[in-house]
Design an enzyme around this catalytic site. Sequence first.
Site, short mmCIF file in Angstrom:
data_model
loop_
_atom_site.label_atom_id
_atom_site.label_comp_id
_atom_site.label_asym_id
_atom_site.label_seq_id
_atom_site.Cartn_x
_atom_site.Cartn_y
_atom_site.Cartn_z
N TYR A 174 0.84 -1.20 0.00
CA TYR A 174 0.00 0.00 0.00
C TYR A 174 0.88 1.25 0.00
O TYR A 174 2.08 1.19 0.28
CB TYR A 174 -0.91 -0.04 1.23
CG TYR A 174 -1.91 1.08 1.33
CD1 TYR A 174 -2.90 1.25 0.36
CD2 TYR A 174 -1.90 1.96 2.40
CE1 TYR A 174 -3.82 2.28 0.45
CE2 TYR A 174 -2.82 2.99 2.51
CZ TYR A 174 -3.77 3.14 1.53
OH TYR A 174 -4.69 4.16 1.63
N ASN A 176 1.54 3.67 1.89
CA ASN A 176 2.30 4.12 3.05
C ASN A 176 3.30 3.09 3.55
O ASN A 176 3.90 3.27 4.62
CB ASN A 176 1.35 4.52 4.18
CG ASN A 176 0.51 3.36 4.69
OD1 ASN A 176 0.67 2.23 4.26
ND2 ASN A 176 -0.41 3.66 5.60
N LYS A 177 3.49 2.01 2.81
CA LYS A 177 4.37 0.94 3.28
C LYS A 177 5.84 1.20 2.88
O LYS A 177 6.15 2.14 2.16
CB LYS A 177 3.90 -0.40 2.73
CG LYS A 177 2.52 -0.82 3.26
CD LYS A 177 2.50 -0.91 4.78
CE LYS A 177 1.20 -1.48 5.34
NZ LYS A 177 0.06 -0.54 5.23
N ASN A 178 6.73 0.33 3.35
CA ASN A 178 8.18 0.52 3.12
C ASN A 178 8.53 0.52 1.64
O ASN A 178 9.51 1.13 1.23
CB ASN A 178 8.97 -0.56 3.85
CG ASN A 178 8.90 -0.41 5.36
OD1 ASN A 178 7.91 0.09 5.90
ND2 ASN A 178 9.94 -0.81 6.06
#
Length: 378
Positions: A174, A176-178
């Site tokens: 998604y 906002n993930k790393n």
Amino acid sequence: MLLVSAPIVGAEEKAVLSEVIDSEWLTMGDRVRAFEEAFATMHGAEDAVAVSSCTAALHLILQALGVTCGDEVLVPSLTFVATANAVRYVGADPVFVDIESMDVPLISLAEAEARCTPRTKAVILVHFAGYLPDREAWRAFARRRGLLLIEDAAHAPGLKEAGTFGDAAAFSFYGNKNMTTAEGGAVLTRDGAVREAIRQARAHGMTSTTHQRLNSRTPHYDVTMLGFNYRMDELRAAIGLVQLKQLQNWNGIRLGLTLIYRRLMALDCPSVQIPFSGSSLSACHIMPVLLPSFVNRQDVIDHLRANGIQTTIHYPPVHLLSLYRQLYPNLHLPQTEAFAERELTLPLHPRISTSMLEMIVARLAEVVHSRANTGAVA
């Protein structure tokens, strides 16, 4: 506004998106397959299955492993609601388990033992903030109880240890993930039969994909199982291939920033607790802190926002959300609830500099010290 999270996308991602568009093949094809292989290699796995989200990955895992109506699945309440929702998708019941402690906000092994019943079929471990639980202890628990062991590794891409605990692991890409593919997810499992069942179920249960039928020159296919439309497309896979090349470097930057946070907080704001004090293995997905009890969290949020700093919370306990509160009206998880009342998530991503961290901690110290001394923001 200095954001809690920020995707790193640029010219290379734009270029590969253009290549996909020029190829005129936008759905599952060679790029999806290449992304699956690259993701599996990074984690030391034989293969991976790319899907449309981590939620889809969890749903497909539970279905492929045979979790169904009448079964119970142990889950933490300190997680995103999708963890519990996926259990309900297959007709099973999520059983919420308290966290270990304020310092280790991961599902408690002792509480999991206490909440097992003859109906318990599986446990989902959530790698909250990117930190991993004790793998051997949970494997022993699963063996002793005869349970399936599933990882919600949405916060832990890039860690080779993630995906090695038990039966399967779900990852998130998604925004906002790393690393990100905008929307997207993946499944890792050592069981080849489970993996191929998931691969088939992600595309309506069809025995071949459109791309495969093109290459084999036959339009025929069959449907041999109940499936879903959980496919990853070529556009997202192309972005993912670019992002994967930077993931280890970005995780290293996140770790470095986390260590700086810990040092600065100990010097300037020691009354603010940083969980996982004894942990080192992490993808450092987010920066959760625990505010002292004498501070009103909304005052801190407002003060930081007025200084251009976004914050958020991870997470409202799932058992206290309206849907689940109606289903479990008398459930009380004291550690989870206490943690959630005091937790605040500070900005953490590779675009943050040391000077930005110093500013964040300074502004946080201002409001905390002011509340401690006068009961009002200076």
